[in-house]
Scaffold this active site. Structure first.
Site, PDB file in Angstrom:
ATOM      1  N   SER A   6     -44.192 -26.857  -8.644  1.00 30.46           N
ATOM      2  CA  SER A   6     -44.224 -26.503  -7.480  1.00 30.46           C
ATOM      3  C   SER A   6     -43.200 -25.227  -7.257  1.00 30.46           C
ATOM      4  O   SER A   6     -42.694 -24.715  -7.050  1.00 30.46           O
ATOM      5  CB  SER A   6     -43.745 -27.465  -7.035  1.00 30.46           C
ATOM      6  OG  SER A   6     -42.491 -27.905  -7.175  1.00 30.46           O
ATOM      7  N   ASN A   7     -42.608 -25.029  -8.689  1.00 30.91           N
ATOM      8  CA  ASN A   7     -41.841 -23.918  -9.138  1.00 30.91           C
ATOM      9  C   ASN A   7     -41.972 -22.184  -9.281  1.00 30.91           C
ATOM     10  O   ASN A   7     -42.601 -22.260 -10.644  1.00 30.91           O
ATOM     11  CB  ASN A   7     -40.932 -24.271 -10.073  1.00 30.91           C
ATOM     12  CG  ASN A   7     -39.487 -23.365  -9.652  1.00 30.91           C
ATOM     13  OD1 ASN A   7     -39.221 -22.225 -10.022  1.00 30.91           O
ATOM     14  ND2 ASN A   7     -38.237 -23.613 -10.433  1.00 30.91           N
ATOM     15  N   LYS A  10     -41.116 -20.426 -12.317  1.00 38.92           N
ATOM     16  CA  LYS A  10     -41.101 -21.046 -13.821  1.00 38.92           C
ATOM     17  C   LYS A  10     -42.880 -20.504 -13.487  1.00 38.92           C
ATOM     18  O   LYS A  10     -42.869 -20.214 -14.587  1.00 38.92           O
ATOM     19  CB  LYS A  10     -41.000 -22.182 -13.667  1.00 38.92           C
ATOM     20  CG  LYS A  10     -40.141 -23.328 -14.153  1.00 38.92           C
ATOM     21  CD  LYS A  10     -40.604 -24.528 -14.084  1.00 38.92           C
ATOM     22  CE  LYS A  10     -38.783 -25.132 -13.954  1.00 38.92           C
ATOM     23  NZ  LYS A  10     -38.866 -26.557 -14.326  1.00 38.92           N
ATOM     24  N   GLU A  34     -41.814 -37.728 -10.706  1.00 38.29           N
ATOM     25  CA  GLU A  34     -41.315 -37.893 -12.127  1.00 38.29           C
ATOM     26  C   GLU A  34     -40.436 -39.070 -11.861  1.00 38.29           C
ATOM     27  O   GLU A  34     -39.592 -39.304 -11.459  1.00 38.29           O
ATOM     28  CB  GLU A  34     -40.114 -36.397 -12.842  1.00 38.29           C
ATOM     29  CG  GLU A  34     -41.118 -35.805 -12.265  1.00 38.29           C
ATOM     30  CD  GLU A  34     -40.089 -34.033 -13.089  1.00 38.29           C
ATOM     31  OE1 GLU A  34     -38.527 -34.369 -12.641  1.00 38.29           O
ATOM     32  OE2 GLU A  34     -40.509 -32.971 -12.849  1.00 38.29           O
ATOM     33  N   ASP A  63     -40.395 -29.149 -18.324  1.00 37.38           N
ATOM     34  CA  ASP A  63     -39.580 -29.672 -17.715  1.00 37.38           C
ATOM     35  C   ASP A  63     -38.251 -29.363 -18.370  1.00 37.38           C
ATOM     36  O   ASP A  63     -38.104 -28.811 -19.377  1.00 37.38           O
ATOM     37  CB  ASP A  63     -39.445 -31.319 -18.048  1.00 37.38           C
ATOM     38  CG  ASP A  63     -38.846 -32.215 -17.351  1.00 37.38           C
ATOM     39  OD1 ASP A  63     -38.725 -32.001 -15.802  1.00 37.38           O
ATOM     40  OD2 ASP A  63     -36.938 -32.755 -17.760  1.00 37.38           O
ATOM     41  N   ASP A 138     -29.653 -19.527 -13.117  1.00 41.84           N
ATOM     42  CA  ASP A 138     -29.292 -18.442 -13.472  1.00 41.84           C
ATOM     43  C   ASP A 138     -28.284 -17.504 -13.262  1.00 41.84           C
ATOM     44  O   ASP A 138     -27.616 -16.628 -14.510  1.00 41.84           O
ATOM     45  CB  ASP A 138     -30.578 -17.538 -13.640  1.00 41.84           C
ATOM     46  CG  ASP A 138     -31.868 -18.032 -14.680  1.00 41.84           C
ATOM     47  OD1 ASP A 138     -31.646 -19.631 -14.783  1.00 41.84           O
ATOM     48  OD2 ASP A 138     -32.656 -17.518 -13.809  1.00 41.84           O
ATOM     49  N   HIS A 163     -35.560 -19.985 -23.443  1.00 44.70           N
ATOM     50  CA  HIS A 163     -35.645 -21.931 -23.492  1.00 44.70           C
ATOM     51  C   HIS A 163     -36.797 -21.472 -22.996  1.00 44.70           C
ATOM     52  O   HIS A 163     -37.526 -22.447 -23.875  1.00 44.70           O
ATOM     53  CB  HIS A 163     -34.683 -22.746 -22.604  1.00 44.70           C
ATOM     54  CG  HIS A 163     -34.621 -22.346 -21.727  1.00 44.70           C
ATOM     55  ND1 HIS A 163     -33.662 -20.811 -20.840  1.00 44.70           N
ATOM     56  CD2 HIS A 163     -35.029 -23.079 -20.243  1.00 44.70           C
ATOM     57  CE1 HIS A 163     -33.809 -21.656 -19.622  1.00 44.70           C
ATOM     58  NE2 HIS A 163     -34.969 -22.513 -19.235  1.00 44.70           N
ATOM     59  N   ARG A 164     -37.585 -21.159 -21.725  1.00 45.14           N
ATOM     60  CA  ARG A 164     -38.512 -21.426 -21.862  1.00 45.14           C
ATOM     61  C   ARG A 164     -39.739 -20.802 -22.572  1.00 45.14           C
ATOM     62  O   ARG A 164     -41.009 -21.301 -23.028  1.00 45.14           O
ATOM     63  CB  ARG A 164     -39.435 -21.274 -20.159  1.00 45.14           C
ATOM     64  CG  ARG A 164     -40.335 -21.489 -19.842  1.00 45.14           C
ATOM     65  CD  ARG A 164     -39.943 -21.268 -17.980  1.00 45.14           C
ATOM     66  NE  ARG A 164     -39.822 -22.805 -17.667  1.00 45.14           N
ATOM     67  CZ  ARG A 164     -38.241 -22.054 -16.852  1.00 45.14           C
ATOM     68  NH1 ARG A 164     -37.975 -20.886 -17.183  1.00 45.14           N
ATOM     69  NH2 ARG A 164     -37.730 -23.061 -16.437  1.00 45.14           N
TER      70      ARG A 164
END
EC number: 3.6.1.66
Length: 178
Positions: A6-7, A10, A34, A63, A138, A163-164
């Site tokens: 939903s982001n 991302k 979740e 996540d 961020d 990280h992503r």
């Protein structure tokens, strides 16, 4: 392949990164329940297991947690909730100058099986918010080797170190072997 989140931020980061590998993803803007697990790995796996019965196509979810050393790893996998309730200003008040790291765990449902990939980015909590790419923590996270926050980096700059992107890179390598 679907990216279920939903982001929008991302999705945009993942689409830009995976586009460099000619991997086209579609955004499925979908909220899902979740569990309140202790690790991003546990939460991501549980969510993927639930979603695989609803979505028959290949998909992945993400996540992410923020682990602050001086707060014994808090907020950890509860990063999103804590960001919404405390906000960055209170995290700065509690942890300015503390070492921290982001962890992203991607769960990929591919050809009927679940695979997980993780990436970590180390850094420090800043003493102030900065940057216009305002997404989550961020503006207050300064990655190791940088003198500016993640929010001051362009998406392509962030995707070189985040990280992503590290988790996505491992997923790409896995998919190349399939």
């Amino acid at each position: 392949m679907l990216f279920i989140t939903s982001n929008r931020h991302k999705y945009e980061e993942a689409a830009e990164f995976l586009g460099n590998y000619n991997i086209d993803i579609k955004w499925k803007n979908m909220k899902y329940e979740e569990i309140q697990g202790d690790t991003n790995k546990e939460i991501s796996m549980d969510s993927c297991r639930k979603l695989m019965y609803k979505i028959k196509d290949d998909f992945f979810i993400d996540d992410t947690g923020l682990y602050i050393d001086d707060l014994n790893g808090f907020p950890g996998p509860y990063a999103s909730y804590v960001n919404k309730t405390l906000g960055n200003k209170n995290i700065i008040r509690l942890a300015s100058g503390s070492r921290a790291h982001f962890e992203t765990v991607i769960s990929l449902f591919y050809s009927g099986k679940i695979y997980q990939f993780s990436g970590i980015l180390n850094g420090t909590i800043s003493d102030h918010e900065s940057g216009s790419m305002n997404f989550g923590y961020d503006p207050i996270f300064i990655p190791d080797g940088y003198d500016k926050s993640l929010a001051e980096l362009s998406i392509s700059e962030k995707n070189r170190i985040s990280h992503r992107s590290k988790a996505l890179e491992i997923m790409v390598e896995f998919l190349k072997k399939q």
